[in-house]
Motif scaffolding. Structure first.
Motif, PDB file in Angstrom:
ATOM      1  N   PRO A   1      -1.497  19.315   0.319  1.00 38.30           N
ATOM      2  CA  PRO A   1      -2.362  19.320  -0.860  1.00 38.30           C
ATOM      3  C   PRO A   1      -2.120  18.160  -1.815  1.00 38.30           C
ATOM      4  N   THR A   2      -0.936  17.511  -1.733  1.00 40.81           N
ATOM      5  CA  THR A   2      -0.657  16.431  -2.670  1.00 40.81           C
ATOM      6  C   THR A   2      -1.182  15.092  -2.183  1.00 40.81           C
ATOM      7  N   VAL A   3      -1.715  15.055  -0.952  1.00 38.29           N
ATOM      8  CA  VAL A   3      -2.131  13.777  -0.374  1.00 38.29           C
ATOM      9  C   VAL A   3      -3.651  13.687  -0.317  1.00 38.29           C
ATOM     10  N   ASP A   4      -4.207  12.645  -0.956  1.00 39.56           N
ATOM     11  CA  ASP A   4      -5.654  12.422  -0.911  1.00 39.56           C
ATOM     12  C   ASP A   4      -5.933  11.418   0.206  1.00 39.56           C
ATOM     13  N   THR A   5      -6.273  11.926   1.393  1.00 33.24           N
ATOM     14  CA  THR A   5      -6.425  11.042   2.556  1.00 33.24           C
ATOM     15  C   THR A   5      -7.636  10.115   2.411  1.00 33.24           C
ATOM     16  N   ALA A   6      -8.680  10.574   1.742  1.00 29.37           N
ATOM     17  CA  ALA A   6      -9.864   9.716   1.555  1.00 29.37           C
ATOM     18  C   ALA A   6      -9.487   8.480   0.750  1.00 29.37           C
ATOM     19  N   LEU A   7      -8.686   8.709  -0.297  1.00 29.22           N
ATOM     20  CA  LEU A   7      -8.226   7.601  -1.136  1.00 29.22           C
ATOM     21  C   LEU A   7      -7.396   6.611  -0.328  1.00 29.22           C
ATOM     22  N   LEU A   8      -6.532   7.155   0.548  1.00 30.22           N
ATOM     23  CA  LEU A   8      -5.682   6.312   1.388  1.00 30.22           C
ATOM     24  C   LEU A   8      -6.528   5.462   2.327  1.00 30.22           C
ATOM     25  N   GLN A   9      -7.567   6.086   2.913  1.00 30.40           N
ATOM     26  CA  GLN A   9      -8.445   5.351   3.829  1.00 30.40           C
ATOM     27  C   GLN A   9      -9.103   4.186   3.103  1.00 30.40           C
ATOM     28  N   ASP A  10      -9.643   4.468   1.894  1.00 31.80           N
ATOM     29  CA  ASP A  10     -10.291   3.402   1.119  1.00 31.80           C
ATOM     30  C   ASP A  10      -9.308   2.292   0.821  1.00 31.80           C
ATOM     31  N   ALA A  11      -8.104   2.679   0.388  1.00 32.97           N
ATOM     32  CA  ALA A  11      -7.092   1.682   0.049  1.00 32.97           C
ATOM     33  C   ALA A  11      -6.756   0.828   1.270  1.00 32.97           C
ATOM     34  N   ALA A  12      -6.664   1.462   2.447  1.00 32.13           N
ATOM     35  CA  ALA A  12      -6.336   0.727   3.670  1.00 32.13           C
ATOM     36  C   ALA A  12      -7.439  -0.269   4.006  1.00 32.13           C
ATOM     37  N   ARG A  13      -8.691   0.171   3.848  1.00 31.90           N
ATOM     38  CA  ARG A  13      -9.812  -0.730   4.127  1.00 31.90           C
ATOM     39  C   ARG A  13      -9.804  -1.925   3.193  1.00 31.90           C
TER      40      ARG A  13
ATOM     41  N   GLN B   1      15.839  17.274   2.584  1.00 32.19           N
ATOM     42  CA  GLN B   1      14.739  17.724   1.740  1.00 32.19           C
ATOM     43  C   GLN B   1      15.135  17.542   0.295  1.00 32.19           C
ATOM     44  N   GLY B   2      14.215  17.064  -0.535  1.00 31.56           N
ATOM     45  CA  GLY B   2      14.565  16.902  -1.935  1.00 31.56           C
ATOM     46  C   GLY B   2      13.359  16.463  -2.737  1.00 31.56           C
ATOM     47  N   THR B   3      13.574  16.283  -4.039  1.00 29.34           N
ATOM     48  CA  THR B   3      12.513  15.807  -4.916  1.00 29.34           C
ATOM     49  C   THR B   3      12.561  14.298  -4.953  1.00 29.34           C
ATOM     50  N   LEU B   4      11.409  13.656  -4.729  1.00 31.54           N
ATOM     51  CA  LEU B   4      11.367  12.200  -4.712  1.00 31.54           C
ATOM     52  C   LEU B   4      11.532  11.681  -6.135  1.00 31.54           C
ATOM     53  N   GLU B   5      12.631  10.959  -6.366  1.00 29.48           N
ATOM     54  CA  GLU B   5      12.913  10.463  -7.704  1.00 29.48           C
ATOM     55  C   GLU B   5      12.331   9.065  -7.889  1.00 29.48           C
ATOM     56  N   SER B   6      12.502   8.202  -6.879  1.00 26.19           N
ATOM     57  CA  SER B   6      11.908   6.874  -6.979  1.00 26.19           C
ATOM     58  C   SER B   6      11.830   6.210  -5.616  1.00 26.19           C
TER      59      SER B   6
ATOM     60  N   LEU C   1       0.826  -1.200   0.000  1.00 26.77           N
ATOM     61  CA  LEU C   1       0.000   0.000   0.000  1.00 26.77           C
ATOM     62  C   LEU C   1       0.862   1.253   0.000  1.00 26.77           C
ATOM     63  N   PHE C   2       1.842   1.303   0.912  1.00 23.21           N
ATOM     64  CA  PHE C   2       2.661   2.509   0.991  1.00 23.21           C
ATOM     65  C   PHE C   2       3.604   2.627  -0.190  1.00 23.21           C
ATOM     66  N   TYR C   3       4.036   1.511  -0.733  1.00 24.74           N
ATOM     67  CA  TYR C   3       4.842   1.544  -1.962  1.00 24.74           C
ATOM     68  C   TYR C   3       4.019   2.210  -3.072  1.00 24.74           C
ATOM     69  N   SER C   4       2.755   1.809  -3.219  1.00 20.32           N
ATOM     70  CA  SER C   4       1.901   2.425  -4.234  1.00 20.32           C
ATOM     71  C   SER C   4       1.677   3.898  -3.933  1.00 20.32           C
ATOM     72  N   PHE C   5       1.483   4.199  -2.643  1.00 20.98           N
ATOM     73  CA  PHE C   5       1.258   5.596  -2.274  1.00 20.98           C
ATOM     74  C   PHE C   5       2.461   6.464  -2.635  1.00 20.98           C
ATOM     75  N   PHE C   6       3.673   5.986  -2.303  1.00 20.25           N
ATOM     76  CA  PHE C   6       4.852   6.791  -2.582  1.00 20.25           C
ATOM     77  C   PHE C   6       5.103   6.919  -4.078  1.00 20.25           C
ATOM     78  N   LYS C   7       4.673   5.920  -4.838  1.00 17.91           N
ATOM     79  CA  LYS C   7       4.823   6.054  -6.292  1.00 17.91           C
ATOM     80  C   LYS C   7       4.015   7.239  -6.805  1.00 17.91           C
ATOM     81  N   THR C   8       2.882   7.531  -6.159  1.00 19.54           N
ATOM     82  CA  THR C   8       2.109   8.700  -6.578  1.00 19.54           C
ATOM     83  C   THR C   8       2.789  10.000  -6.178  1.00 19.54           C
ATOM     84  N   GLN C   9       3.721   9.915  -5.207  1.00 16.17           N
ATOM     85  CA  GLN C   9       4.402  11.113  -4.722  1.00 16.17           C
ATOM     86  C   GLN C   9       5.684  11.418  -5.505  1.00 16.17           C
TER      87      GLN C   9
END
Lengths: 136, 113
Positions: free
Chosen positions: B75-87, B26-31, B2-10
């Motif tokens: 603003p970049t995090v959709d918490t509702a989506l995360l909740q659904d994914a966790a469920r 601090q930096g830009t997430l490359e992978s 789940l978190f691997y997928s989440f970080f891929k969106t980041q």
């Protein structure tokens, strides 16, 4: 739950860092600079022409180490060294013996400070844990 | 996963990775990978003077096992989506466990008979 090897599922790899000069920070606080020759899914590394760089204050000293094989669990981070910035660093390089001497003095000062802290806290009834296995 | 997928969106976002030794980068997430190892580019170290060895480093690979926090921008995090994914993940692991238990009981009854 089956274990899938990293090279099947991961988008990320260290292949871009191969044959590059890297800084490796280890869990015991050491900084090793060397050329990355090989790695695996555990982040075990093979570094060639490596040197251990010791930083004290605004100075540093190098110890030649040759080829290093580092077990992945000890790795904190790998940094790609930008050679341009490295040439213009505000730090001065000193011979190894001087740096080791400075490091010893710094360690002694820290030990004295920690002992004081421990004694003060102990008087207040706190226990201080010395589980500082990770010295980075 | 789940978190691997989440970080891929980041990927591409500015993040601050705080390590267990209090070093914050601090930096830009490359992978990111399945072990939650991170690669950051164009890094700046918070409190640079304490870590002189990081001065000449622009890109780095951080082993997942040494990370304490990953600070993201809200603003970049959709918490509702995360909740659904966790469920959904919780439901699917429950189902997997039930199936596994059924398999185990089948094989033990087969072995004993």
């Amino acid at each position: 739950m089956s274990f899938t090897p990293q090279f099947f599922t991961t988008a990320e790899s260290l292949v871009d860092s191969l044959d590059k000069k890297l800084l490796v920070v280890l869990r015991d606080g050491r900084k090793i600079i060397g050329v990355l020759r090989s790695y695996d899914q555990f982040a075990n590394l093979v570094l060639q022409d490596s040197l251990e760089r010791i930083y004290v204050g605004d100075a540093y000293g190098d110890i030649e180490r040759g080829v290093f094989i580092i077990r992945g669990e000890n790795v904190v981070l790998l940094g790609e060294i930008d050679v341009d910035i490295e040439d213009s660093l505000p730090l001065r390089q000193l011979p190894v013996e001087d740096i080791l001497q400075m490091q010893r003095e710094e360690a002694e000062a820290k030990a004295r400070k920690d002992k004081l802290r421990f004694n003060l806290l102990h008087k207040q009834g706190f226990s201080v844990d010395f589980a500082d296995n990770d010295l980075y | 996963m789940l978190f691997y997928s989440f970080f891929k969106t980041q990927v591409g976002q500015q993040v601050t990775v705080e390590l267990k030794n209090d070093l914050a980068i601090q930096g830009t997430l490359e992978s990111v990978d399945q072990f939650l190892n991170f690669k950051l580019k164009d890094i700046t170290v918070v409190d640079e003077e304490r870590y002189p060895h990081m001065m000449s480093v622009k890109n780095c690979f951080i082993r997942g096992s040494v990370v304490r926090y990953v600070q993201l921008s809200p603003p970049t995090v959709d918490t509702a989506l995360l909740q659904d994914a966790a469920r959904r993940e919780a439901q699917s692991t429950q189902q997997q466990q039930q199936q596994h238990q059924q398999q185990v009981s089948k094989s033990t009854t087969a072995a004993s008979s």
